[in-house]
Design a protein around this motif. Structure first.
Motif, PDB file in Angstrom:
ATOM      1  N   CYS A   1      20.667  24.527 -13.911  1.00 59.93           N
ATOM      2  CA  CYS A   1      19.324  24.686 -13.343  1.00 59.93           C
ATOM      3  C   CYS A   1      18.886  26.145 -13.357  1.00 59.93           C
ATOM      4  O   CYS A   1      19.708  27.050 -13.542  1.00 59.93           O
ATOM      5  CB  CYS A   1      19.292  24.148 -11.908  1.00 59.93           C
ATOM      6  SG  CYS A   1      19.486  22.359 -11.843  1.00 59.93           S
TER       7      CYS A   1
ATOM      8  N   ASP B   1      15.364  24.473 -16.486  1.00 64.32           N
ATOM      9  CA  ASP B   1      14.035  25.060 -16.681  1.00 64.32           C
ATOM     10  C   ASP B   1      14.065  26.586 -16.748  1.00 64.32           C
ATOM     11  O   ASP B   1      13.158  27.239 -16.287  1.00 64.32           O
ATOM     12  CB  ASP B   1      13.112  24.619 -15.538  1.00 64.32           C
ATOM     13  CG  ASP B   1      13.699  24.917 -14.165  1.00 64.32           C
ATOM     14  OD1 ASP B   1      14.859  25.362 -14.101  1.00 64.32           O
ATOM     15  OD2 ASP B   1      13.000  24.717 -13.163  1.00 64.32           O
TER      16      ASP B   1
ATOM     17  N   PHE C   1      11.328  18.195 -14.679  1.00 62.57           N
ATOM     18  CA  PHE C   1      10.989  19.142 -13.624  1.00 62.57           C
ATOM     19  C   PHE C   1       9.484  19.388 -13.525  1.00 62.57           C
ATOM     20  O   PHE C   1       8.973  19.721 -12.459  1.00 62.57           O
ATOM     21  CB  PHE C   1      11.695  20.485 -13.847  1.00 62.57           C
ATOM     22  CG  PHE C   1      13.088  20.554 -13.285  1.00 62.57           C
ATOM     23  CD1 PHE C   1      13.317  20.396 -11.925  1.00 62.57           C
ATOM     24  CD2 PHE C   1      14.180  20.787 -14.112  1.00 62.57           C
ATOM     25  CE1 PHE C   1      14.594  20.469 -11.394  1.00 62.57           C
ATOM     26  CE2 PHE C   1      15.463  20.860 -13.596  1.00 62.57           C
ATOM     27  CZ  PHE C   1      15.662  20.693 -12.239  1.00 62.57           C
ATOM     28  N   SER C   2       8.794  19.244 -14.625  1.00 61.23           N
ATOM     29  CA  SER C   2       7.355  19.572 -14.630  1.00 61.23           C
ATOM     30  C   SER C   2       6.462  18.359 -14.401  1.00 61.23           C
ATOM     31  O   SER C   2       5.246  18.492 -14.361  1.00 61.23           O
ATOM     32  CB  SER C   2       6.981  20.243 -15.957  1.00 61.23           C
ATOM     33  OG  SER C   2       7.241  19.361 -17.040  1.00 61.23           O
TER      34      SER C   2
ATOM     35  N   LEU D   1       9.666  13.728  -9.389  1.00 59.70           N
ATOM     36  CA  LEU D   1      10.130  14.628  -8.332  1.00 59.70           C
ATOM     37  C   LEU D   1       9.827  14.075  -6.945  1.00 59.70           C
ATOM     38  O   LEU D   1       8.844  13.354  -6.745  1.00 59.70           O
ATOM     39  CB  LEU D   1       9.470  16.002  -8.480  1.00 59.70           C
ATOM     40  CG  LEU D   1       9.686  16.729  -9.810  1.00 59.70           C
ATOM     41  CD1 LEU D   1       8.883  18.020  -9.825  1.00 59.70           C
ATOM     42  CD2 LEU D   1      11.167  17.010 -10.050  1.00 59.70           C
TER      43      LEU D   1
ATOM     44  N   ASN E   1       6.664  17.234  -2.572  1.00 65.92           N
ATOM     45  CA  ASN E   1       6.818  18.553  -1.936  1.00 65.92           C
ATOM     46  C   ASN E   1       8.235  19.106  -2.053  1.00 65.92           C
ATOM     47  O   ASN E   1       8.675  19.912  -1.235  1.00 65.92           O
ATOM     48  CB  ASN E   1       6.415  18.497  -0.454  1.00 65.92           C
ATOM     49  CG  ASN E   1       4.978  18.103  -0.271  1.00 65.92           C
ATOM     50  OD1 ASN E   1       4.097  18.557  -1.007  1.00 65.92           O
ATOM     51  ND2 ASN E   1       4.715  17.243   0.705  1.00 65.92           N
ATOM     52  N   ASP E   2       8.950  18.663  -3.074  1.00 63.83           N
ATOM     53  CA  ASP E   2      10.339  19.100  -3.248  1.00 63.83           C
ATOM     54  C   ASP E   2      10.603  19.202  -4.748  1.00 63.83           C
ATOM     55  O   ASP E   2       9.989  18.495  -5.547  1.00 63.83           O
ATOM     56  CB  ASP E   2      11.278  18.079  -2.597  1.00 63.83           C
ATOM     57  CG  ASP E   2      12.699  18.586  -2.456  1.00 63.83           C
ATOM     58  OD1 ASP E   2      13.105  18.838  -1.321  1.00 63.83           O
ATOM     59  OD2 ASP E   2      13.406  18.708  -3.466  1.00 63.83           O
ATOM     60  N   ARG E   3      11.530  20.079  -5.138  1.00 64.37           N
ATOM     61  CA  ARG E   3      11.802  20.291  -6.557  1.00 64.37           C
ATOM     62  C   ARG E   3      12.978  19.463  -7.057  1.00 64.37           C
ATOM     63  O   ARG E   3      13.518  19.710  -8.137  1.00 64.37           O
ATOM     64  CB  ARG E   3      12.077  21.775  -6.812  1.00 64.37           C
ATOM     65  CG  ARG E   3      10.852  22.651  -6.759  1.00 64.37           C
ATOM     66  CD  ARG E   3      10.086  22.607  -8.056  1.00 64.37           C
ATOM     67  NE  ARG E   3      10.811  23.213  -9.163  1.00 64.37           N
ATOM     68  CZ  ARG E   3      10.511  23.033 -10.430  1.00 64.37           C
ATOM     69  NH1 ARG E   3       9.525  22.236 -10.765  1.00 64.37           N
ATOM     70  NH2 ARG E   3      11.214  23.617 -11.389  1.00 64.37           N
ATOM     71  N   HIS E   4      13.420  18.485  -6.292  1.00 66.63           N
ATOM     72  CA  HIS E   4      14.542  17.655  -6.702  1.00 66.63           C
ATOM     73  C   HIS E   4      14.062  16.324  -7.282  1.00 66.63           C
ATOM     74  O   HIS E   4      12.994  15.835  -6.920  1.00 66.63           O
ATOM     75  CB  HIS E   4      15.479  17.411  -5.512  1.00 66.63           C
ATOM     76  CG  HIS E   4      16.171  18.643  -5.035  1.00 66.63           C
ATOM     77  ND1 HIS E   4      15.623  19.468  -4.068  1.00 66.63           N
ATOM     78  CD2 HIS E   4      17.358  19.198  -5.395  1.00 66.63           C
ATOM     79  CE1 HIS E   4      16.448  20.479  -3.858  1.00 66.63           C
ATOM     80  NE2 HIS E   4      17.499  20.344  -4.648  1.00 66.63           N
TER      81      HIS E   4
END
Length: 314
Positions: free
Chosen positions: A168, A248, A273-274, A279, A282-285
């Motif tokens: 990551c 990314d 990821f984009s 996802l 409100n979270d990047r996971h």
């Protein structure tokens, strides 16, 4: 006279402290309406390179760190991984894959059977039942250096046929002890963390430290170069096959390419990821759909590039 001058004031003071603490605790539960760490299932690691690790035989319900997410059960096996228990000795005829990574591959915000390592294991065994094992050694907060140290100290004992690093964008960030961001906290009794006030303050310290170390870019990149060199040594000694499912960050990819791993990198993670569909809000996971997409991508890559047993004939 003694009672009036000493006991009454002292009792009133103690009672006042409890009242103030109670008010602050209630306020903290409004400020931090969710878990602020995974401390219930982590412990200090004996190896200073690793710093912290999952605590064997522990369990908690996780509802997020800085953003509230859906409750998920985190259960750690007797071997200290978020997975079922596996024998050290690899069963005859089994192809064993080890996954190393951070909170993304650990399955932050999803149930165990929704994580891409477990979905990958499922897809593989649909092809040849009982012939594949995918063991997940990922730990939230780990950087690449910690993952390489984990490979050497833990994973090699399981005799993997293939190691996949889930790489990551923050993997070159300088590691710090998320469990004890301040040394004094090592002496704090465990029951302190039952207090939302105490655990919330610790969570804020972790957040500030994370921001601080994320800015130490040159030091982090230098440490990642050293970790890559160490990985090459481990591969040479143990004749390992290693792949990198890249996320990314182009700089990390360049580091791996410069070290001769260009042919071992594959990815569509930047697409996942984009895309908000994959996802947690409100979270990047990754959400369950994101994990399924990643598992499908890895499975397809392994199949198309002759990593699977039947594929060896192609």
């Amino acid at each position: 006279m003694f009672v009036k001058k000493i006991i009454f004031p002292l009792t009133a003071a103690v009672f006042g402290v409890f009242i103030i603490f109670g008010i602050l605790e209630v306020a903290a539960r409004f400020i931090w309406k969710y878990n602020v760490s995974l401390r219930e299932v982590t412990r200090k690691a004996e190896d200073p390179r690793i710093m912290f690790e999952m605590a064997p035989g522990t369990e908690t319900v996780f509802t997020g760190q800085h953003v509230k997410i859906r409750p998920t059960t985190i259960k750690i096996s007797s071997q200290g991984i978020r997975d079922r228990a596996y024998p050290l000795e690899k069963p005859k005829g089994v192809y064993r894959i080890v996954i190393l990574g951070d909170s993304v591959s650990f399955g932050w915000g999803v149930e165990l059977d929704e994580t891409f390592p477990k979905l990958l294991e499922f897809f593989l065994n649909e092809r040849e039942p009982g012939k594949y094992e995918v063991i997940n050694f990922s730990v939230p907060g780990y950087n690449f250096s910690q993952e390489v140290a984990t490979l050497e100290t833990k994973c090699l004992a399981y005799h993997p046929d293939l190691v996949i690093f889930s790489v990551c964008g923050n993997d070159y960030q300088v590691a710090f002890n998320y469990l004890y961001p301040v040394a004094l906290l090592e002496k704090a009794p465990g029951f302190f963390y039952k207090s939302r006030l105490f655990s919330g303050i610790v969570g804020e310290i972790v957040f500030r430290r994370d921001l601080y170390y994320s800015r130490k870019i040159s030091e982090g990149r230098a440490k990642m170069r050293l970790a890559i060199a160490e990985l090459k040594r481990i591969i040479a000694i143990n004749h390992l096959e290693v792949l990198f499912y890249h996320g990314d960050n182009r700089y990390i990819e360049d580091l791996l390419v410069d070290a001769g791993f260009g042919g071992s990198i594959f990815s569509s993670a930047h697409e996942v990821f984009s895309d908000p569909r994959f996802l947690i809000e409100n979270d990047r996971h990754f959400n369950p759909r994101g994990h399924e997409r990643v598992a499908e991508d890895i499975y397809r890559y392994l199949k198309d590039n002759c990593y699977l047993k039947a594929g060896r004939e192609c």
